[in-house]
Design a protein around this motif. Sequence first.
Motif, short mmCIF file in Angstrom:
data_model
loop_
_atom_site.label_atom_id
_atom_site.label_comp_id
_atom_site.label_asym_id
_atom_site.label_seq_id
_atom_site.Cartn_x
_atom_site.Cartn_y
_atom_site.Cartn_z
N ILE A 26 55.51 57.36 50.23
CA ILE A 26 57.00 57.03 49.43
C ILE A 26 57.47 58.56 49.13
N GLU A 27 56.77 59.59 48.71
CA GLU A 27 57.42 60.59 48.10
C GLU A 27 57.88 61.26 49.50
N LYS A 28 57.17 61.53 50.32
CA LYS A 28 57.49 62.22 51.59
C LYS A 28 58.81 61.63 52.10
N ALA A 29 58.92 60.15 52.29
CA ALA A 29 60.06 59.61 52.79
C ALA A 29 61.15 59.91 52.04
N VAL A 30 61.12 59.84 50.72
CA VAL A 30 62.39 60.04 49.92
C VAL A 30 62.78 61.48 50.02
N LEU A 31 61.61 62.68 50.23
CA LEU A 31 61.99 63.99 50.04
C LEU A 31 62.80 64.01 51.45
N GLU A 32 62.39 63.54 52.57
CA GLU A 32 63.19 63.59 53.83
C GLU A 32 64.48 63.10 53.69
N VAL A 33 64.87 62.05 52.92
CA VAL A 33 66.36 61.74 52.66
C VAL A 33 66.93 62.96 51.81
N GLU A 38 71.49 62.80 53.91
CA GLU A 38 72.26 61.81 54.64
C GLU A 38 71.74 60.73 53.66
N PHE A 39 72.79 60.17 52.80
CA PHE A 39 72.56 59.03 51.89
C PHE A 39 73.03 57.86 52.27
N ILE A 40 74.27 57.92 53.02
CA ILE A 40 74.84 56.25 53.22
C ILE A 40 74.73 56.21 54.55
N MET A 41 74.16 55.13 55.10
CA MET A 41 73.82 54.71 56.49
C MET A 41 72.92 55.77 57.43
N GLY A 42 73.13 56.07 58.53
CA GLY A 42 72.42 57.31 59.14
C GLY A 42 71.00 56.75 59.59
N SER A 43 70.21 57.83 59.98
CA SER A 43 68.95 57.56 60.73
C SER A 43 67.76 56.87 60.17
N GLY A 198 61.83 47.27 47.31
CA GLY A 198 62.36 48.37 47.42
C GLY A 198 62.25 49.08 46.19
N ALA A 199 62.94 50.30 45.91
CA ALA A 199 63.15 51.10 44.46
C ALA A 199 64.35 50.68 43.83
N GLY A 200 64.70 49.54 44.12
CA GLY A 200 66.12 48.97 43.40
C GLY A 200 66.64 47.93 44.53
N ASP A 201 67.72 47.78 44.37
CA ASP A 201 68.53 46.46 45.17
C ASP A 201 68.45 46.75 46.72
N GLY A 202 68.56 45.77 47.47
CA GLY A 202 68.52 45.95 49.05
C GLY A 202 68.56 44.67 49.55
N GLY A 203 69.03 44.39 50.86
CA GLY A 203 69.03 43.14 51.20
C GLY A 203 69.06 43.35 52.83
N LEU A 204 68.86 41.99 53.53
CA LEU A 204 68.90 42.03 55.07
C LEU A 204 69.56 40.63 55.70
N VAL A 205 70.33 40.83 56.71
CA VAL A 205 70.66 39.72 57.39
C VAL A 205 70.38 39.79 58.67
N ASP A 240 71.53 51.79 50.79
CA ASP A 240 71.09 53.40 50.59
C ASP A 240 70.14 53.69 51.67
N ALA A 241 70.22 54.98 51.93
CA ALA A 241 69.11 55.56 52.88
C ALA A 241 67.99 55.70 52.05
N ILE A 242 67.98 56.09 50.95
CA ILE A 242 66.70 56.21 50.03
C ILE A 242 65.91 54.93 49.89
N GLN A 243 66.66 53.90 49.93
CA GLN A 243 66.02 52.40 49.84
C GLN A 243 65.28 52.08 51.21
N ALA A 244 66.08 52.51 52.19
CA ALA A 244 65.74 52.31 53.56
C ALA A 244 64.34 52.82 54.05
N ALA A 245 64.38 53.99 53.28
CA ALA A 245 63.01 55.03 53.57
C ALA A 245 61.99 54.59 52.83
N VAL A 246 62.11 54.06 51.63
CA VAL A 246 61.20 53.16 50.97
C VAL A 246 60.59 52.15 51.29
N ILE A 247 61.43 51.13 51.65
CA ILE A 247 61.12 50.07 52.22
C ILE A 247 60.37 50.06 53.60
#
Length: 376
Positions: A26-33, A38-43, A198-205, A240-247
């Motif tokens: 988790i820490e590695k993924a968050v640190l990469e963000v 690149e906090f909004i959308m992105g890779s 996640g480490a907060g809110d997030g969703g998916l369609v 958020d990119a951080i949520q994407a990385a964590v999940i």
Amino acid sequence: MKLLKSEVKVPFLDLKKQYSQIKPLIEKAVLEVLESQEFIMGSQVTSFENNLKEFLGVEYAITVSSGTDALLASLMALGVKEGDEVITTAFSFVATADSIVRLGAKPIFVDISYDDFNIDVTKIESLITKKTKVILPVHLFGQSVDMIKISEIAKKYNLKVVEDSAQAFGSRTLTNKFVGTIGDLGCFSFFPSKNLGGAGDGGLVVTNNSDLAEHIKLLRSHGAREKNNSEVIGGNFRLDAIQAAVINVKMKFVSEWNRLRVEKANIYNNLFREFSLNKYIKLPKLSKGHSFNQYVILTDRRDSLFQFLLEEKVSCKIYYPYILPEQKCFKYLMKREYPIATKISKEIISLPIYPEISFEQQYKVALSIKNFFDKK
């Protein structure tokens, strides 16, 4: 009988245990963000969406800001508007119905089945009118609705289906398909307490319809394909990119976590039968495909048992003490009776269940419930 230390505490959920097992990842993924800025959308978001598509076996996976926004965006994409009706369950979290109301449409509530707490599919057809546009079933607590019957009804009346799978990531239907992948659109939540959180809110369609996928993507970014030129009214529904990385990290473990949840549910059932508690409480069905986001029991002494468990340092919750039609925000709707949902709302109690819960903790829960009924 096995003896327990009196100081054994049982939290309702223990995310710290989960985090401790995957902390370096988790820490590695968050640190990469953070390093990418690149906090909004992105890779990170793109990578996560690709992995979701592969996991669920769908053509399109569009991440959004919450499970609530997943429902709202889905209904918006289907053109739900003022005067429309959406058929849904009387027993769920408020987001299921308030997403309908926010668009000016009317939720038509249906009573539930006593066996699985999901919408009673046999009662849907009688409530369909010329105004009905969507059926919105909820896979409550991780257990699948009868999607075969839902799909048959939707096809017969030319209705759309939006699956509320907020509590059921990784759950499967009786035909072994992932919930959320059968209707026109499937909605998931990544709230921290979910099976995949996640480490907060997030969703998916998710969807297999390219037009709907493009519409959802448009809606999540204020209705704009190019900046400052919105084509339709949308919203800020981006993940958020951080949520994407964590999940994305956690998704590697979710199948095993779900397997462990089923294992823990079996342990509860066995302990309750060992203590002859099934004469006092109704146990959940261990249906194929259930992922046990919640493990719930029913008892007509719910409120006193709830207080007793808290005193015994066993954390528990009530999902849900009020059916949706009884909540103040829906009081304006036509009054109907929902006898099964009403009865369950007065008897239901959720017990601690998560992959990391120990046998000693589960034994403490079962023994505490036994002690409560022994005092009767």
